[in-house]
Design a protein around this motif. Structure first.
Motif, PDB file in Angstrom:
ATOM      1  N   LEU A   3       0.864  -1.171   0.000  1.00 54.34           N
ATOM      2  CA  LEU A   3       0.000   0.000   0.000  1.00 54.34           C
ATOM      3  C   LEU A   3       0.903   1.223   0.000  1.00 54.34           C
ATOM      4  O   LEU A   3       1.704   1.394   0.924  1.00 54.34           O
ATOM      5  CB  LEU A   3      -0.905   0.012   1.236  1.00 54.34           C
ATOM      6  CG  LEU A   3      -1.791  -1.215   1.462  1.00 54.34           C
ATOM      7  CD1 LEU A   3      -2.537  -1.095   2.789  1.00 54.34           C
ATOM      8  CD2 LEU A   3      -2.780  -1.383   0.321  1.00 54.34           C
ATOM      9  N   GLN A   4       0.774   2.033  -1.014  1.00 52.02           N
ATOM     10  CA  GLN A   4       1.627   3.213  -1.151  1.00 52.02           C
ATOM     11  C   GLN A   4       0.769   4.470  -1.074  1.00 52.02           C
ATOM     12  O   GLN A   4      -0.018   4.743  -1.976  1.00 52.02           O
ATOM     13  CB  GLN A   4       2.371   3.177  -2.476  1.00 52.02           C
ATOM     14  CG  GLN A   4       3.293   4.365  -2.698  1.00 52.02           C
ATOM     15  CD  GLN A   4       4.443   4.384  -1.735  1.00 52.02           C
ATOM     16  OE1 GLN A   4       5.152   3.383  -1.562  1.00 52.02           O
ATOM     17  NE2 GLN A   4       4.634   5.508  -1.061  1.00 52.02           N
ATOM     18  N   ALA A   5       0.943   5.200   0.027  1.00 50.14           N
ATOM     19  CA  ALA A   5       0.178   6.425   0.219  1.00 50.14           C
ATOM     20  C   ALA A   5       1.011   7.632  -0.157  1.00 50.14           C
ATOM     21  O   ALA A   5       2.220   7.664   0.075  1.00 50.14           O
ATOM     22  CB  ALA A   5      -0.273   6.540   1.669  1.00 50.14           C
ATOM     23  N   PHE A   6       0.364   8.627  -0.717  1.00 46.05           N
ATOM     24  CA  PHE A   6       1.047   9.869  -1.044  1.00 46.05           C
ATOM     25  C   PHE A   6       0.017  10.997  -1.105  1.00 46.05           C
ATOM     26  O   PHE A   6      -1.193  10.758  -1.074  1.00 46.05           O
ATOM     27  CB  PHE A   6       1.822   9.749  -2.351  1.00 46.05           C
ATOM     28  CG  PHE A   6       0.995   9.287  -3.520  1.00 46.05           C
ATOM     29  CD1 PHE A   6       0.794   7.936  -3.756  1.00 46.05           C
ATOM     30  CD2 PHE A   6       0.419  10.196  -4.392  1.00 46.05           C
ATOM     31  CE1 PHE A   6       0.042   7.506  -4.834  1.00 46.05           C
ATOM     32  CE2 PHE A   6      -0.333   9.776  -5.465  1.00 46.05           C
ATOM     33  CZ  PHE A   6      -0.514   8.430  -5.691  1.00 46.05           C
ATOM     34  N   GLY A   7       0.529  12.214  -1.166  1.00 44.18           N
ATOM     35  CA  GLY A   7      -0.351  13.379  -1.246  1.00 44.18           C
ATOM     36  C   GLY A   7      -0.318  14.262  -0.020  1.00 44.18           C
ATOM     37  O   GLY A   7      -0.993  15.292   0.018  1.00 44.18           O
ATOM     38  N   GLY A   8       0.449  13.889   1.004  1.00 44.21           N
ATOM     39  CA  GLY A   8       0.546  14.716   2.186  1.00 44.21           C
ATOM     40  C   GLY A   8       1.295  16.002   1.899  1.00 44.21           C
ATOM     41  O   GLY A   8       1.873  16.187   0.834  1.00 44.21           O
ATOM     42  N   GLY A   9       1.292  16.883   2.888  1.00 38.57           N
ATOM     43  CA  GLY A   9       2.000  18.141   2.721  1.00 38.57           C
ATOM     44  C   GLY A   9       1.704  19.085   3.860  1.00 38.57           C
ATOM     45  O   GLY A   9       1.089  18.704   4.861  1.00 38.57           O
ATOM     46  N   SER A  10       2.156  20.317   3.706  1.00 40.76           N
ATOM     47  CA  SER A  10       1.939  21.361   4.702  1.00 40.76           C
ATOM     48  C   SER A  10       0.956  22.375   4.146  1.00 40.76           C
ATOM     49  O   SER A  10       1.169  22.908   3.052  1.00 40.76           O
ATOM     50  CB  SER A  10       3.261  22.045   5.039  1.00 40.76           C
ATOM     51  OG  SER A  10       4.159  21.130   5.631  1.00 40.76           O
ATOM     52  N   VAL A  11      -0.103  22.631   4.911  1.00 42.67           N
ATOM     53  CA  VAL A  11      -1.143  23.552   4.468  1.00 42.67           C
ATOM     54  C   VAL A  11      -1.555  24.458   5.618  1.00 42.67           C
ATOM     55  O   VAL A  11      -1.150  24.249   6.767  1.00 42.67           O
ATOM     56  CB  VAL A  11      -2.384  22.803   3.940  1.00 42.67           C
ATOM     57  CG1 VAL A  11      -2.035  21.956   2.713  1.00 42.67           C
ATOM     58  CG2 VAL A  11      -2.995  21.924   5.032  1.00 42.67           C
ATOM     59  N   GLN A  12      -2.366  25.444   5.296  1.00 48.25           N
ATOM     60  CA  GLN A  12      -2.927  26.343   6.292  1.00 48.25           C
ATOM     61  C   GLN A  12      -4.284  25.826   6.758  1.00 48.25           C
ATOM     62  O   GLN A  12      -4.966  25.082   6.041  1.00 48.25           O
ATOM     63  CB  GLN A  12      -3.105  27.736   5.697  1.00 48.25           C
ATOM     64  CG  GLN A  12      -1.824  28.409   5.251  1.00 48.25           C
ATOM     65  CD  GLN A  12      -0.976  28.851   6.415  1.00 48.25           C
ATOM     66  OE1 GLN A  12      -1.498  29.328   7.418  1.00 48.25           O
ATOM     67  NE2 GLN A  12       0.330  28.696   6.298  1.00 48.25           N
ATOM     68  N   ALA A  13      -4.662  26.219   7.947  1.00 42.03           N
ATOM     69  CA  ALA A  13      -5.990  25.862   8.463  1.00 42.03           C
ATOM     70  C   ALA A  13      -7.060  26.331   7.479  1.00 42.03           C
ATOM     71  O   ALA A  13      -6.976  27.440   6.948  1.00 42.03           O
ATOM     72  CB  ALA A  13      -6.214  26.483   9.826  1.00 42.03           C
ATOM     73  N   GLY A  14      -8.035  25.460   7.244  1.00 41.42           N
ATOM     74  CA  GLY A  14      -9.099  25.775   6.299  1.00 41.42           C
ATOM     75  C   GLY A  14      -8.849  25.261   4.895  1.00 41.42           C
ATOM     76  O   GLY A  14      -9.777  25.212   4.078  1.00 41.42           O
ATOM     77  N   ASP A  15      -7.618  24.867   4.609  1.00 41.19           N
ATOM     78  CA  ASP A  15      -7.275  24.354   3.280  1.00 41.19           C
ATOM     79  C   ASP A  15      -7.748  22.910   3.118  1.00 41.19           C
ATOM     80  O   ASP A  15      -8.232  22.285   4.070  1.00 41.19           O
ATOM     81  CB  ASP A  15      -5.770  24.420   3.055  1.00 41.19           C
ATOM     82  CG  ASP A  15      -5.279  25.828   2.791  1.00 41.19           C
ATOM     83  OD1 ASP A  15      -4.049  26.029   2.782  1.00 41.19           O
ATOM     84  OD2 ASP A  15      -6.134  26.731   2.601  1.00 41.19           O
TER      85      ASP A  15
END
Length: 124
Positions: A3-15
């Protein structure tokens, strides 16, 4: 099984963010798929899941109305659409699988396959 997960990151609240998890080595359509998360210093916790061949979705109260799980059996992929993100959503997110899946929330011990996590960081 992988199982390969991806798509994470750093965002602002509400994004918003969308995580993806691609599965291989299994008959995807026979598996329930889910997402868990683990924040620093906390135990890994259930987020949301769906059974095989079932449109019914199970989700933790903390994410209901904001997070949506979906699956594309043709692509052996499960998605987690996360909207209205909060700093409390900051965690490593893990994709999980279980043959046939379960009705209701999943316990850690009920997961048969884990993916490597992807970090989601939400700043205020």
């Amino acid at each position: 099984v992988q199982l390969q997960a991806f798509g994470g990151g750093s965002v602002q609240a509400g994004d918003s963010l969308r995580l993806s998890c691609v599965a291989s080595g299994l008959t995807f359509s026979n598996y329930g798929m889910g997402w868990f998360r683990q924040a620093p210093g906390n135990e890994r916790e259930f987020v949301t899941a769906t059974r095989y061949g079932d449109t019914k979705i199970y989700a933790a109260d903390s994410v209901k109305g904001r997070f949506t799980i979906s699956r594309d059996d043709a692509k052996s992929t499960v998605y987690l659409q996360m909207n209205s993100l909060k700093p409390a959503d900051t965690a490593v997110y893990y994709c999980a699988a279980r043959l046939w899946g379960l009705s209701g929330t999943w316990l850690l011990t009920q997961v048969t396959n884990w993916g490597k996590g992807t970090q989601v960081t939400v700043s205020s």
